[in-house]
Motif scaffolding. Structure first.
Motif, PDB file in Angstrom:
ATOM      1  N   HIS A   1      -6.884  64.608 -21.933  1.00  0.00           N
ATOM      2  CA  HIS A   1      -8.347  64.637 -21.843  1.00  0.00           C
ATOM      3  C   HIS A   1      -8.997  64.663 -23.228  1.00  0.00           C
ATOM      4  N   LYS A   2      -8.583  65.601 -24.058  1.00  0.00           N
ATOM      5  CA  LYS A   2      -9.283  65.732 -25.339  1.00  0.00           C
ATOM      6  C   LYS A   2      -8.906  64.607 -26.313  1.00  0.00           C
ATOM      7  N   LEU A   3      -7.647  64.158 -26.270  1.00  0.00           N
ATOM      8  CA  LEU A   3      -7.259  63.104 -27.224  1.00  0.00           C
ATOM      9  C   LEU A   3      -7.909  61.762 -26.885  1.00  0.00           C
ATOM     10  N   ILE A   4      -7.990  61.436 -25.573  1.00  0.00           N
ATOM     11  CA  ILE A   4      -8.659  60.177 -25.220  1.00  0.00           C
ATOM     12  C   ILE A   4     -10.142  60.277 -25.582  1.00  0.00           C
ATOM     13  N   GLY A   5     -10.749  61.456 -25.319  1.00  0.00           N
ATOM     14  CA  GLY A   5     -12.171  61.652 -25.648  1.00  0.00           C
ATOM     15  C   GLY A   5     -12.418  61.463 -27.131  1.00  0.00           C
ATOM     16  N   PHE A   6     -11.607  62.137 -27.939  1.00  0.00           N
ATOM     17  CA  PHE A   6     -11.806  62.045 -29.392  1.00  0.00           C
ATOM     18  C   PHE A   6     -11.411  60.653 -29.899  1.00  0.00           C
ATOM     19  N   GLY A   7     -10.315  60.112 -29.328  1.00  0.00           N
ATOM     20  CA  GLY A   7      -9.836  58.784 -29.754  1.00  0.00           C
ATOM     21  C   GLY A   7     -10.864  57.704 -29.487  1.00  0.00           C
ATOM     22  N   LEU A   8     -11.512  57.771 -28.327  1.00  0.00           N
ATOM     23  CA  LEU A   8     -12.530  56.765 -27.987  1.00  0.00           C
ATOM     24  C   LEU A   8     -13.697  56.838 -28.970  1.00  0.00           C
TER      25      LEU A   8
ATOM     26  N   PHE B   1     -12.532  55.252 -32.185  1.00  0.00           N
ATOM     27  CA  PHE B   1     -12.409  53.812 -31.964  1.00  0.00           C
ATOM     28  C   PHE B   1     -13.790  53.141 -32.023  1.00  0.00           C
ATOM     29  N   LEU B   2     -14.772  53.758 -31.350  1.00  0.00           N
ATOM     30  CA  LEU B   2     -16.112  53.148 -31.329  1.00  0.00           C
ATOM     31  C   LEU B   2     -16.732  53.135 -32.725  1.00  0.00           C
ATOM     32  N   ILE B   3     -16.521  54.202 -33.493  1.00  0.00           N
ATOM     33  CA  ILE B   3     -17.081  54.246 -34.853  1.00  0.00           C
ATOM     34  C   ILE B   3     -16.482  53.119 -35.693  1.00  0.00           C
ATOM     35  N   VAL B   4     -15.161  52.954 -35.599  1.00  0.00           N
ATOM     36  CA  VAL B   4     -14.490  51.908 -36.390  1.00  0.00           C
ATOM     37  C   VAL B   4     -15.013  50.527 -35.987  1.00  0.00           C
ATOM     38  N   ARG B   5     -15.154  50.295 -34.653  1.00  0.00           N
ATOM     39  CA  ARG B   5     -15.617  48.988 -34.169  1.00  0.00           C
ATOM     40  C   ARG B   5     -17.050  48.706 -34.644  1.00  0.00           C
ATOM     41  N   ILE B   6     -17.904  49.720 -34.611  1.00  0.00           N
ATOM     42  CA  ILE B   6     -19.308  49.532 -35.029  1.00  0.00           C
ATOM     43  C   ILE B   6     -19.342  49.226 -36.530  1.00  0.00           C
TER      44      ILE B   6
ATOM     45  N   PHE C   1     -26.867  53.744 -31.441  1.00  0.00           N
ATOM     46  CA  PHE C   1     -25.518  54.237 -31.741  1.00  0.00           C
ATOM     47  C   PHE C   1     -25.532  55.655 -32.295  1.00  0.00           C
ATOM     48  N   VAL C   2     -26.555  55.973 -33.101  1.00  0.00           N
ATOM     49  CA  VAL C   2     -26.625  57.332 -33.648  1.00  0.00           C
ATOM     50  C   VAL C   2     -26.846  58.332 -32.504  1.00  0.00           C
ATOM     51  N   ILE C   3     -27.736  57.967 -31.559  1.00  0.00           N
ATOM     52  CA  ILE C   3     -27.996  58.865 -30.411  1.00  0.00           C
ATOM     53  C   ILE C   3     -26.704  59.039 -29.596  1.00  0.00           C
TER      54      ILE C   3
ATOM     55  N   GLY D   1     -23.684  58.659 -30.635  1.00  0.00           N
ATOM     56  CA  GLY D   1     -22.733  59.403 -31.475  1.00  0.00           C
ATOM     57  C   GLY D   1     -23.005  60.902 -31.418  1.00  0.00           C
ATOM     58  N   LEU D   2     -24.296  61.275 -31.439  1.00  0.00           N
ATOM     59  CA  LEU D   2     -24.637  62.705 -31.389  1.00  0.00           C
ATOM     60  C   LEU D   2     -24.235  63.307 -30.034  1.00  0.00           C
ATOM     61  N   PHE D   3     -24.458  62.553 -28.951  1.00  0.00           N
ATOM     62  CA  PHE D   3     -24.037  63.042 -27.628  1.00  0.00           C
ATOM     63  C   PHE D   3     -22.515  63.180 -27.567  1.00  0.00           C
ATOM     64  N   PHE D   4     -21.821  62.200 -28.157  1.00  0.00           N
ATOM     65  CA  PHE D   4     -20.356  62.251 -28.197  1.00  0.00           C
ATOM     66  C   PHE D   4     -19.900  63.533 -28.906  1.00  0.00           C
ATOM     67  N   ILE D   5     -20.472  63.765 -30.110  1.00  0.00           N
ATOM     68  CA  ILE D   5     -20.060  64.931 -30.910  1.00  0.00           C
ATOM     69  C   ILE D   5     -20.345  66.220 -30.134  1.00  0.00           C
ATOM     70  N   ALA D   6     -21.554  66.297 -29.532  1.00  0.00           N
ATOM     71  CA  ALA D   6     -21.909  67.514 -28.788  1.00  0.00           C
ATOM     72  C   ALA D   6     -20.940  67.715 -27.615  1.00  0.00           C
ATOM     73  N   THR D   7     -20.578  66.615 -26.931  1.00  0.00           N
ATOM     74  CA  THR D   7     -19.636  66.728 -25.795  1.00  0.00           C
ATOM     75  C   THR D   7     -18.291  67.271 -26.278  1.00  0.00           C
ATOM     76  N   ILE D   8     -17.823  66.748 -27.413  1.00  0.00           N
ATOM     77  CA  ILE D   8     -16.527  67.179 -27.948  1.00  0.00           C
ATOM     78  C   ILE D   8     -16.584  68.649 -28.373  1.00  0.00           C
TER      79      ILE D   8
END
Ligand code: HEM
Length: 125
Positions: free
Chosen positions: A40-47, A50-55, A72-74, A76-83
């Protein structure tokens, strides 16, 4: 379906894996199974990585517009808060109820904001 759209489908599949393992963790309760928890956590963080590198790569070839960056910034912030809240929910100390609630709601905001960002990219020239 072109290669670009196919990649979006892959991202959707990763989100499905994260959500299903998250619901599984919730139903199984603490102490969490090590394999499920790490998946769960590795796929979440890995995704997220991955998205940052692709962008970053995409911006290098065809620069993103201000609106695309904002989206993307919005996301990204939701992603970070979720993690971050995922990390807090998983530690063994008692946490305020708002922490668990945050890791229930933030994943949906992450998916919606990521989907909007990727939709904007589909129209990217
Ligand atoms: C983008 C990344 C992530 C997403 C989309 C996500 C999504 C979810 C979802 C939908 C649930 C089920 C929530 C519920 O209804 O109770 C969940 C549960 C959980 N997640 Fe995540 N998660 C992410 C990252 C993480 C990370 C990085 C960690 C740990 C470091 C983590 C730890 C947990 C734990 C421990 C649970 C079970 C909570 C409970 O017992 O209620 N998550 N996650």
């Amino acid at each position: 379906m072109n290669i670009f759209e196919l990649r979006f489908v892959n991202i959707g599949i990763f989100f499905l894996l994260i959500f299903s393992s998250g619901y599984w963790l919730h139903h199984a309760g603490k102490p969490y199974g090590a394999i499920l928890f790490n998946v769960h956590k590795l796929i979440g963080f890995g995704l997220f990585v991955f998205l940052i590198v692709r962008i970053y790569q995409l911006n290098h070839t065809t620069p993103l517009s201000a609106v695309e960056w904002l989206a993307f910034v919005i996301a990204g912030l939701f992603f970070i808060a979720t993690i971050v809240f995922g990390g807090l929910v998983s530690i063994d100390k008692p946490m305020p109820a708002v922490v668990a609630l945050a890791h229930k709601l933030l994943p949906y905001l992450t998916v919606v904001s990521t989907a909007i960002s990727l939709y904007l990219l589909l129209r990217h020239k």
